[in-house]
Write a protein that holds these residues in place. Structure first.
Motif, PDB file in Angstrom:
ATOM      1  N   THR A  63      82.336 -27.398  30.951  1.00 17.18           N
ATOM      2  CA  THR A  63      81.892 -26.057  30.567  1.00 17.18           C
ATOM      3  C   THR A  63      82.187 -25.840  29.092  1.00 17.18           C
ATOM      4  O   THR A  63      83.335 -26.012  28.649  1.00 17.18           O
ATOM      5  N   ILE A  64      81.161 -25.478  28.349  1.00 11.04           N
ATOM      6  CA  ILE A  64      81.278 -25.269  26.899  1.00 11.04           C
ATOM      7  C   ILE A  64      81.003 -23.801  26.603  1.00 11.04           C
ATOM      8  O   ILE A  64      79.978 -23.249  27.025  1.00 11.04           O
ATOM      9  N   HIS A  65      81.914 -23.150  25.903  1.00 15.93           N
ATOM     10  CA  HIS A  65      81.744 -21.769  25.457  1.00 15.93           C
ATOM     11  C   HIS A  65      81.743 -21.761  23.928  1.00 15.93           C
ATOM     12  O   HIS A  65      82.711 -22.213  23.308  1.00 15.93           O
ATOM     13  N   CYS A  66      80.679 -21.259  23.312  1.00 18.99           N
ATOM     14  CA  CYS A  66      80.579 -21.155  21.852  1.00 18.99           C
ATOM     15  C   CYS A  66      80.445 -19.679  21.486  1.00 18.99           C
ATOM     16  O   CYS A  66      79.411 -19.062  21.759  1.00 18.99           O
ATOM     17  N   GLY A  67      81.483 -19.117  20.896  1.00 21.42           N
ATOM     18  CA  GLY A  67      81.464 -17.725  20.503  1.00 21.42           C
ATOM     19  C   GLY A  67      81.479 -17.551  19.000  1.00 21.42           C
ATOM     20  O   GLY A  67      81.536 -18.535  18.244  1.00 21.42           O
ATOM     21  N   PRO A  68      81.451 -16.319  18.524  1.00 20.02           N
ATOM     22  CA  PRO A  68      81.436 -16.083  17.065  1.00 20.02           C
ATOM     23  C   PRO A  68      82.740 -16.444  16.377  1.00 20.02           C
ATOM     24  O   PRO A  68      82.735 -16.724  15.175  1.00 20.02           O
ATOM     25  N   SER A  69      83.847 -16.434  17.093  1.00 18.36           N
ATOM     26  CA  SER A  69      85.141 -16.703  16.452  1.00 18.36           C
ATOM     27  C   SER A  69      85.866 -17.911  17.020  1.00 18.36           C
ATOM     28  O   SER A  69      86.826 -18.392  16.414  1.00 18.36           O
ATOM     29  N   VAL A 105      91.244 -30.447  31.542  1.00 18.17           N
ATOM     30  CA  VAL A 105      91.504 -30.460  30.098  1.00 18.17           C
ATOM     31  C   VAL A 105      90.842 -29.224  29.509  1.00 18.17           C
ATOM     32  O   VAL A 105      89.653 -28.981  29.724  1.00 18.17           O
ATOM     33  N   ASP A 106      91.635 -28.440  28.785  1.00 15.73           N
ATOM     34  CA  ASP A 106      91.149 -27.181  28.220  1.00 15.73           C
ATOM     35  C   ASP A 106      91.461 -27.172  26.722  1.00 15.73           C
ATOM     36  O   ASP A 106      92.645 -27.191  26.323  1.00 15.73           O
ATOM     37  N   ALA A 107      90.415 -27.159  25.907  1.00 19.85           N
ATOM     38  CA  ALA A 107      90.579 -27.162  24.440  1.00 19.85           C
ATOM     39  C   ALA A 107      89.976 -25.890  23.880  1.00 19.85           C
ATOM     40  O   ALA A 107      88.807 -25.579  24.147  1.00 19.85           O
ATOM     41  N   VAL A 108      90.750 -25.162  23.082  1.00 19.81           N
ATOM     42  CA  VAL A 108      90.280 -23.953  22.398  1.00 19.81           C
ATOM     43  C   VAL A 108      90.321 -24.231  20.894  1.00 19.81           C
ATOM     44  O   VAL A 108      91.374 -24.593  20.346  1.00 19.81           O
ATOM     45  N   LEU A 109      89.171 -24.049  20.231  1.00 23.84           N
ATOM     46  CA  LEU A 109      89.036 -24.384  18.817  1.00 23.84           C
ATOM     47  C   LEU A 109      88.518 -23.184  18.046  1.00 23.84           C
ATOM     48  O   LEU A 109      87.781 -22.348  18.600  1.00 23.84           O
ATOM     49  N   PRO A 110      88.888 -23.066  16.776  1.00 19.13           N
ATOM     50  CA  PRO A 110      88.294 -22.007  15.951  1.00 19.13           C
ATOM     51  C   PRO A 110      86.826 -22.320  15.695  1.00 19.13           C
ATOM     52  O   PRO A 110      86.418 -23.486  15.660  1.00 19.13           O
TER      53      PRO A 110
END
Length: 352
Positions: A286-292, A342-347
């Motif tokens: 699952t890929i989430h692409c947000g503004p921030s 595996v959970d990765a949160v990136l700016p």
């Protein structure tokens, strides 16, 4: 050697002051005393120069005080020294002022020669000190350039060794896979051989990029179209029999190229671990692409056959370092149903 120069300077400064007291005494002084008194003042002022390196402030103040009693040549040397060493430069105007007071220049028309000489000595020391600092900076920069050149030479050597050793083996693997595809009669064997040949060619392409990085030191040119690349990655895993689904939310164009590459590596390494430690397990990406921010979650179900724990995987440890390098966070661990996540949160934006 340094102490010998300091002693020579003390004697060189004391000599003209003592000789002046016996030959041509100063026409005007703030303090009236005997010749012997003035000689002692000159000797003490010159002796204070001995500590100009270790205690420049105390040495300069002592010379300034003695100059109030009678103008001393040690003021020239002290002004030059503090300006050259870039320490206590405020002593230069102090020396000029104490010379004015000690010599009583308001009563001697040509008495401004001494304070002017103090200022000239300070300016000379300032010029030579700045020139020395600039020379040191240029020398340090030259050393840095030599180190960079040595690193570039080492990268070139590593690139040559990698090309000679790894590329040769990969080429043989691709050739053997192609020969197996042509000679095999079973459709499954031919398909597996074709997939092996394709994977080998992709490995050769990535290896060429890596060799180019080692030779030039520049970042590899990686396409920035994240959805297409992830789709191909998922398709390659599905072709090997892994049941994998990809779900994307948001616009991938809003995240920077550095984040795209890092997210791709997160998914790639996670799928590699699934193939190694949980073969056949259903995997959801699952890929989430947000503004921030951007987030990638890779979860696989319980493996059909037991395998080693993933928490100690060296690949995940290296991946965590890569994620943290761009300012993100990565967590990995088993789930309640016996799977792994595996959970990765990136700016969303990181300078390339």
């Amino acid at each position: 050697m340094t102490r010998a120069r300091d002693l020579a300077l003390v004697l060189l400064v004391a000599a003209p002051g003592v000789c002046r007291e016996f030959v041509v005494p100063a026409p005007s002084r703030l303090v009236v005393a005997s010749t012997a008194f003035y000689v002692v003042v000159h000797l003490l002022a010159a002796g204070a120069l001995w500590w100009r390196r270790t205690r420049p402030g105390a040495s300069g103040l002592a010379i300034a005080f003695l100059t109030l009693l009678t103008p001393t040549f040690a003021s020239f040397a002290s002004a030059f020294s503090v300006a050259h060493a870039a320490r206590h430069r405020w002593l230069v105007p102090v020396h000029a002022l104490t010379w004015v007071v000690g010599a009583g220049v308001w009563t001697v028309p040509d008495g401004l020669v001494g304070p002017g000489a103090v200022v000239i000595a300070g300016l000379t020391g300032l010029y030579l000190g700045e020139r020395r600092t600039l020379r040191q900076m240029l020398t340090e920069r030259e050393c840095e350039l030599r180190v960079e050149q040595a690193r570039a030479d080492e990268r070139t050597r590593l690139a040559a060794e990698m090309h000679d050793v790894v590329t040769h083996r990969l080429n043989l693997m691709v050739l053997h896979a192609g020969a197996l595809r042509m000679a095999a009669k079973d459709d499954g064997v031919r398909q597996a051989a074709e997939e092996l040949r394709t994977a080998g060619r992709q490995a050769l392409a990535e290896l060429r990029d890596l060799v180019g990085v080692l030779r030039s030191g520049r970042a590899p040119r990686i396409p920035d179209v994240l959805p297409d690349r992830l789709s191909r990655l998922v398709a390659d895993s599905a072709a090997t029999g892994l049941e994998v689904t990809l779900t994307e939310h948001g616009d991938a164009d809003t995240i920077s190229p550095a984040v795209r590459r890092t997210m791709y590596r997160v998914v790639q390494e996670s799928l590699t671990n699934v193939h190694k430690h949980a073969p056949g397990a259903h995997t959801e990406i699952t890929i989430h692409c947000g503004p921030s921010s951007a987030r990638a979650v890779i979860r696989n179900a319980r493996p059909s056959a037991p395998g080693p724990a993933l928490s100690g995987s060296g690949g995940l440890l290296g991946l965590r370092g890569r994620v943290e390098m761009v300012g993100g966070t990565l967590t990995a661990g088993p789930t309640d149903d016996g799977g792994f996540e595996v959970d990765a949160v990136l700016p969303a934006f990181v300078p390339t």
